[in-house]
Design a protein around this motif. Structure first.
Motif, PDB file in Angstrom:
ATOM      1  N   ILE A 131      12.575  -6.958  12.121  1.00 22.22           N
ATOM      2  CA  ILE A 131      12.919  -6.356  10.833  1.00 22.22           C
ATOM      3  C   ILE A 131      13.322  -4.900  11.054  1.00 22.22           C
ATOM      4  CG2 ILE A 131      12.094  -5.867   8.487  1.00 22.22           C
ATOM      5  CD1 ILE A 131      11.951  -8.807   9.054  1.00 22.22           C
ATOM      6  N   PRO A 132      14.447  -4.438  10.480  1.00 21.29           N
ATOM      7  CA  PRO A 132      14.790  -3.011  10.589  1.00 21.29           C
ATOM      8  C   PRO A 132      13.636  -2.133  10.105  1.00 21.29           C
ATOM      9  CG  PRO A 132      16.619  -4.249   9.617  1.00 21.29           C
ATOM     10  CD  PRO A 132      15.463  -5.200   9.704  1.00 21.29           C
ATOM     11  N   HIS A 133      13.381  -1.069  10.844  1.00 20.20           N
ATOM     12  CA  HIS A 133      12.198  -0.260  10.572  1.00 20.20           C
ATOM     13  C   HIS A 133      12.200   0.336   9.172  1.00 20.20           C
ATOM     14  CE1 HIS A 133      10.963   0.429  15.052  1.00 20.20           C
ATOM     15  NE2 HIS A 133      11.181  -0.845  14.760  1.00 20.20           N
ATOM     16  N   GLU A 134      13.373   0.637   8.624  1.00 20.31           N
ATOM     17  CA  GLU A 134      13.408   1.197   7.274  1.00 20.31           C
ATOM     18  C   GLU A 134      13.022   0.170   6.212  1.00 20.31           C
ATOM     19  OE1 GLU A 134      17.713  -0.051   8.291  1.00 20.31           O
ATOM     20  OE2 GLU A 134      15.986   0.899   9.290  1.00 20.31           O
ATOM     21  N   ARG A 135      12.951  -1.095   6.599  1.00 25.35           N
ATOM     22  CA  ARG A 135      12.500  -2.139   5.680  1.00 25.35           C
ATOM     23  C   ARG A 135      11.059  -2.564   5.950  1.00 25.35           C
ATOM     24  NH1 ARG A 135      17.470  -6.459   5.870  1.00 25.35           N
ATOM     25  NH2 ARG A 135      19.193  -4.997   5.482  1.00 25.35           N
ATOM     26  N   VAL A 136      10.377  -1.856   6.818  1.00 20.99           N
ATOM     27  CA  VAL A 136       8.946  -2.078   7.050  1.00 20.99           C
ATOM     28  C   VAL A 136       8.199  -0.961   6.334  1.00 20.99           C
ATOM     29  CG1 VAL A 136       7.105  -2.280   8.748  1.00 20.99           C
ATOM     30  CG2 VAL A 136       9.378  -3.198   9.265  1.00 20.99           C
ATOM     31  N   HIS A 137       7.561  -1.285   5.224  1.00 23.23           N
ATOM     32  CA  HIS A 137       6.932  -0.307   4.344  1.00 23.23           C
ATOM     33  C   HIS A 137       5.425  -0.284   4.600  1.00 23.23           C
ATOM     34  CE1 HIS A 137      10.786  -0.589   2.228  1.00 23.23           C
ATOM     35  NE2 HIS A 137      10.623  -1.902   2.263  1.00 23.23           N
ATOM     36  N   VAL A 138       4.915   0.857   5.026  1.00 21.58           N
ATOM     37  CA  VAL A 138       3.498   0.991   5.376  1.00 21.58           C
ATOM     38  C   VAL A 138       2.804   1.794   4.292  1.00 21.58           C
ATOM     39  CG1 VAL A 138       1.855   1.803   7.099  1.00 21.58           C
ATOM     40  CG2 VAL A 138       4.060   0.845   7.831  1.00 21.58           C
ATOM     41  N   LEU A 139       1.744   1.200   3.711  1.00 17.68           N
ATOM     42  CA  LEU A 139       0.995   1.831   2.622  1.00 17.68           C
ATOM     43  C   LEU A 139      -0.388   2.202   3.137  1.00 17.68           C
ATOM     44  CD1 LEU A 139       3.303   0.259   1.176  1.00 17.68           C
ATOM     45  CD2 LEU A 139       1.704  -0.210  -0.670  1.00 17.68           C
ATOM     46  N   PRO A 140      -0.613   3.474   3.535  1.00 19.25           N
ATOM     47  CA  PRO A 140      -1.954   3.880   3.982  1.00 19.25           C
ATOM     48  C   PRO A 140      -2.939   3.866   2.817  1.00 19.25           C
ATOM     49  CG  PRO A 140      -0.264   5.462   4.660  1.00 19.25           C
ATOM     50  CD  PRO A 140       0.351   4.571   3.636  1.00 19.25           C
ATOM     51  N   MET A 141      -4.186   3.536   3.128  1.00 15.36           N
ATOM     52  CA  MET A 141      -5.235   3.592   2.119  1.00 15.36           C
ATOM     53  C   MET A 141      -6.495   4.175   2.746  1.00 15.36           C
ATOM     54  SD  MET A 141      -6.575  -0.332   1.745  1.00 15.36           S
ATOM     55  CE  MET A 141      -8.066   0.192   0.889  1.00 15.36           C
ATOM     56  N   ALA A 142      -7.363   4.705   1.916  1.00 14.84           N
ATOM     57  CA  ALA A 142      -8.598   5.309   2.395  1.00 14.84           C
ATOM     58  C   ALA A 142      -9.549   4.237   2.905  1.00 14.84           C
ATOM     59  CB  ALA A 142      -9.261   6.110   1.284  1.00 14.84           C
ATOM     60  N   SER A 143     -10.316   4.573   3.946  1.00 12.63           N
ATOM     61  CA  SER A 143     -11.279   3.623   4.499  1.00 12.63           C
ATOM     62  C   SER A 143     -12.562   3.570   3.704  1.00 12.63           C
ATOM     63  CB  SER A 143     -11.610   3.991   5.955  1.00 12.63           C
ATOM     64  OG  SER A 143     -10.523   3.684   6.794  1.00 12.63           O
ATOM     65  N   SER A 144     -12.903   4.620   2.994  1.00 15.24           N
ATOM     66  CA  SER A 144     -14.154   4.648   2.244  1.00 15.24           C
ATOM     67  C   SER A 144     -13.873   4.530   0.762  1.00 15.24           C
ATOM     68  CB  SER A 144     -14.918   5.944   2.533  1.00 15.24           C
ATOM     69  OG  SER A 144     -14.117   7.062   2.209  1.00 15.24           O
ATOM     70  N   GLY A 145     -14.927   4.277  -0.010  1.00 11.03           N
ATOM     71  CA  GLY A 145     -14.779   4.145  -1.447  1.00 11.03           C
ATOM     72  C   GLY A 145     -14.455   5.476  -2.104  1.00 11.03           C
ATOM     73  N   GLY A 146     -14.206   5.425  -3.403  1.00  9.95           N
ATOM     74  CA  GLY A 146     -13.900   6.642  -4.130  1.00  9.95           C
ATOM     75  C   GLY A 146     -12.455   6.740  -4.561  1.00  9.95           C
ATOM     76  N   ALA A 147     -11.532   6.103  -3.804  1.00  5.73           N
ATOM     77  CA  ALA A 147     -10.125   6.122  -4.176  1.00  5.73           C
ATOM     78  C   ALA A 147      -9.882   5.138  -5.322  1.00  5.73           C
ATOM     79  CB  ALA A 147      -9.259   5.759  -2.969  1.00  5.73           C
ATOM     80  N   ASP A 148      -8.935   5.475  -6.177  1.00 11.49           N
ATOM     81  CA  ASP A 148      -8.572   4.598  -7.284  1.00 11.49           C
ATOM     82  C   ASP A 148      -7.758   3.436  -6.734  1.00 11.49           C
ATOM     83  OD1 ASP A 148      -7.723   3.360  -9.569  1.00 11.49           O
ATOM     84  OD2 ASP A 148      -6.631   5.077 -10.383  1.00 11.49           O
ATOM     85  N   PRO A 149      -8.271   2.202  -6.809  1.00 12.85           N
ATOM     86  CA  PRO A 149      -7.514   1.081  -6.242  1.00 12.85           C
ATOM     87  C   PRO A 149      -6.174   0.871  -6.924  1.00 12.85           C
ATOM     88  CG  PRO A 149      -9.381   0.281  -7.538  1.00 12.85           C
ATOM     89  CD  PRO A 149      -9.541   1.761  -7.404  1.00 12.85           C
ATOM     90  N   ARG A 150      -6.060   1.320  -8.175  1.00  7.58           N
ATOM     91  CA  ARG A 150      -4.784   1.158  -8.874  1.00  7.58           C
ATOM     92  C   ARG A 150      -3.668   1.950  -8.197  1.00  7.58           C
ATOM     93  NH1 ARG A 150      -2.352  -0.683 -13.402  1.00  7.58           N
ATOM     94  NH2 ARG A 150      -0.814   0.675 -14.406  1.00  7.58           N
ATOM     95  N   ASP A 151      -4.025   3.025  -7.493  1.00  6.58           N
ATOM     96  CA  ASP A 151      -3.007   3.783  -6.753  1.00  6.58           C
ATOM     97  C   ASP A 151      -2.308   2.896  -5.735  1.00  6.58           C
ATOM     98  OD1 ASP A 151      -1.742   6.303  -5.563  1.00  6.58           O
ATOM     99  OD2 ASP A 151      -2.927   5.561  -3.873  1.00  6.58           O
ATOM    100  N   LEU A 152      -3.072   2.052  -5.035  1.00  2.60           N
ATOM    101  CA  LEU A 152      -2.472   1.140  -4.057  1.00  2.60           C
ATOM    102  C   LEU A 152      -1.522   0.167  -4.751  1.00  2.60           C
ATOM    103  CD1 LEU A 152      -2.435   0.204  -1.074  1.00  2.60           C
ATOM    104  CD2 LEU A 152      -4.292  -1.374  -1.658  1.00  2.60           C
ATOM    105  N   TRP A 153      -1.940  -0.357  -5.894  1.00  3.25           N
ATOM    106  CA  TRP A 153      -1.107  -1.283  -6.662  1.00  3.25           C
ATOM    107  C   TRP A 153       0.193  -0.613  -7.101  1.00  3.25           C
ATOM    108  CZ3 TRP A 153       0.705  -5.709  -7.786  1.00  3.25           C
ATOM    109  CH2 TRP A 153       1.120  -6.098  -9.061  1.00  3.25           C
ATOM    110  N   LEU A 154       0.115   0.616  -7.584  1.00  2.00           N
ATOM    111  CA  LEU A 154       1.313   1.312  -8.043  1.00  2.00           C
ATOM    112  C   LEU A 154       2.264   1.604  -6.887  1.00  2.00           C
ATOM    113  CD1 LEU A 154      -0.245   3.808 -10.635  1.00  2.00           C
ATOM    114  CD2 LEU A 154       1.011   1.677 -11.093  1.00  2.00           C
TER     115      LEU A 154
END
Length: 373
Positions: free
Chosen positions: A172-195
């Motif tokens: 897959i062309p690298h510009e079409r590989v979308h990486v979404l970092p997320m926090a390893s610990s709790g406290g982050a709003d999970p809806r941020d990942l969804w958005l």
């Protein structure tokens, strides 16, 4: 013919169940916005991931296991819009299997979505999840095998971000590989990942509901070590259904074990290995043109100093946790036995009174599945 295909391939333990809950909970609304989530139910995506990776265990899965990958492909190719397919077991696919996935959609633009965490926290979470699925080895002997196998959803190839990027990025062309970092610990709003996930699809979150909490329960240090020792004594729980229903579903996530939530660490050698693999992934994301949607700093290794190792758990702690677990299980057994007896009494009453002979299968599986006190 579908215009774009988005393959969400994991990584495991990076909010995948949460995102899948969001997708399936909004299936109709997504379709109204031109995005297809193919398949009769979400389990078809699991089966499709096994099918694409030529996993021989597909044949042993219950239900209809006939060509699930092709089923999703056929539905997507008949759709005039975009398509999303999501399961974390896709991550371990070999390059030739990735190529097969791309070739299944001639003329379509194939994208890959990778949700990612720092390797240190992810490695610890993966061992815990493996124990919840029947794993017996200590944390410092995980993964259970070191060689790469595309059918091994528990090995390095399933969650080493650098390795996943190298395999999928070779097709897959690298510009079409979308990486979404997320926090390893709790406290982050999970809806941020969804958005952020929706932004990759070109959508906003208006009118697309999302749960407020992450889906999977994490075990604390004492509880996961207790479960690991229980696994070593279990017999007859070898099928994926048994492991998922009873070990993971009932013991691991059924509010039966205590809930200390104490974080823990592997030994120094494994910690160093996780850091090395994480640094390789960060270098690839900095230098190789992958599309990072979010903050790369979230993938920096966490400081685990001060945390205990599973070998530090005392016998006294295990006994206390076991006693609480047995007490919780006994309450469940009492409640379920009362329900079973009431069902039997009701059936006897409908089939001829107290003298009738009635053959009734015990409803334990139905009653215990998803049991919450």
């Amino acid at each position: 013919m579908t215009a774009r295909v988005f393959l969400h391939i994991g990584l495991p333990k990076t909010g995948t169940t949460y995102l899948q809950d969001c997708l399936w909970g909004n299936k109709q609304e997504l379709a109204a916005r031109g995005v297809l989530l193919p398949g009769r139910h979400r389990r078809r995506h699991l089966l499709a991931s096994l099918d694409l990776r030529d996993d021989p265990n597909l044949a042993q899965r219950p239900g209809d296991v006939e060509a699930p990958w092709q089923e999703l492909v056929d539905e997507a190719r008949a759709w005039d819009g975009d398509t999303v397919i999501s399961h974390e077991f896709f991550a371990s696919a070999a390059p030739e299997q990735v190529q097969r996935a791309v070739d299944a959609f001639p003329g379509a633009e194939v994208h890959v979505v990778v949700t990612a965490r720092a390797m240190v926290g992810l490695g610890v979470s993966r061992w815990q999840e493996w124990v919840k699925n029947g794993g017996k080895k200590r944390i410092d002997r995980y993964p259970p095998r070191s060689d790469y196998d595309p059918t091994d959803e528990w090995g390095w190839g399933s969650f080493d971000l650098a390795d996943v990027l190298a395999r999928w990025g070779s097709v897959i062309p690298h510009e079409r590989v979308h990486v979404l970092p997320m926090a390893s610990s709790g406290g982050a709003d999970p809806r941020d990942l969804w958005l952020r996930f929706l932004s990759v699809l070109g959508l906003d979150g208006d009118g697309l509901a999302a749960p407020e909490q992450q889906a999977n329960r994490s075990l604390g240090l004492v509880e996961v070590e207790l479960l690991r020792r229980v696994n070593a004594r279990l017999t007859g729980f070898g099928s994926a259904f048994d492991r998922g229903t009873w070990i993971r579903g009932y013991l691991g996530e059924g509010d039966v074990l205590p809930d200390s939530r104490e974080k823990f660490r592997p030994d120094d050698a494994i910690l160093e290995e996780l850091c090395r693999r994480g640094e390789r992934a960060l270098a690839m994301l900095h230098d190789e043109g992958f599309d990072v949607v979010g903050d790369l700093a979230l993938l920096e290794p966490a400081d685990l100093s001060g945390l205990r190792h599973p070998s530090d758990v005392s016998d006294s702690e295990l006994v206390d946790a076991a006693a609480e677990t047995i007490a919780n299980m006994l309450r469940d057994v009492r409640s379920l036995t009362r329900e079973r007896n009431q069902l039997l009494d009701d059936l006897k009453g409908r089939r001829g009174g107290p003298g009738s002979r009635v053959s009734v299968r015990r409803p334990w599986t139905r009653l215990l599945r998803g049991w919450k006190r």
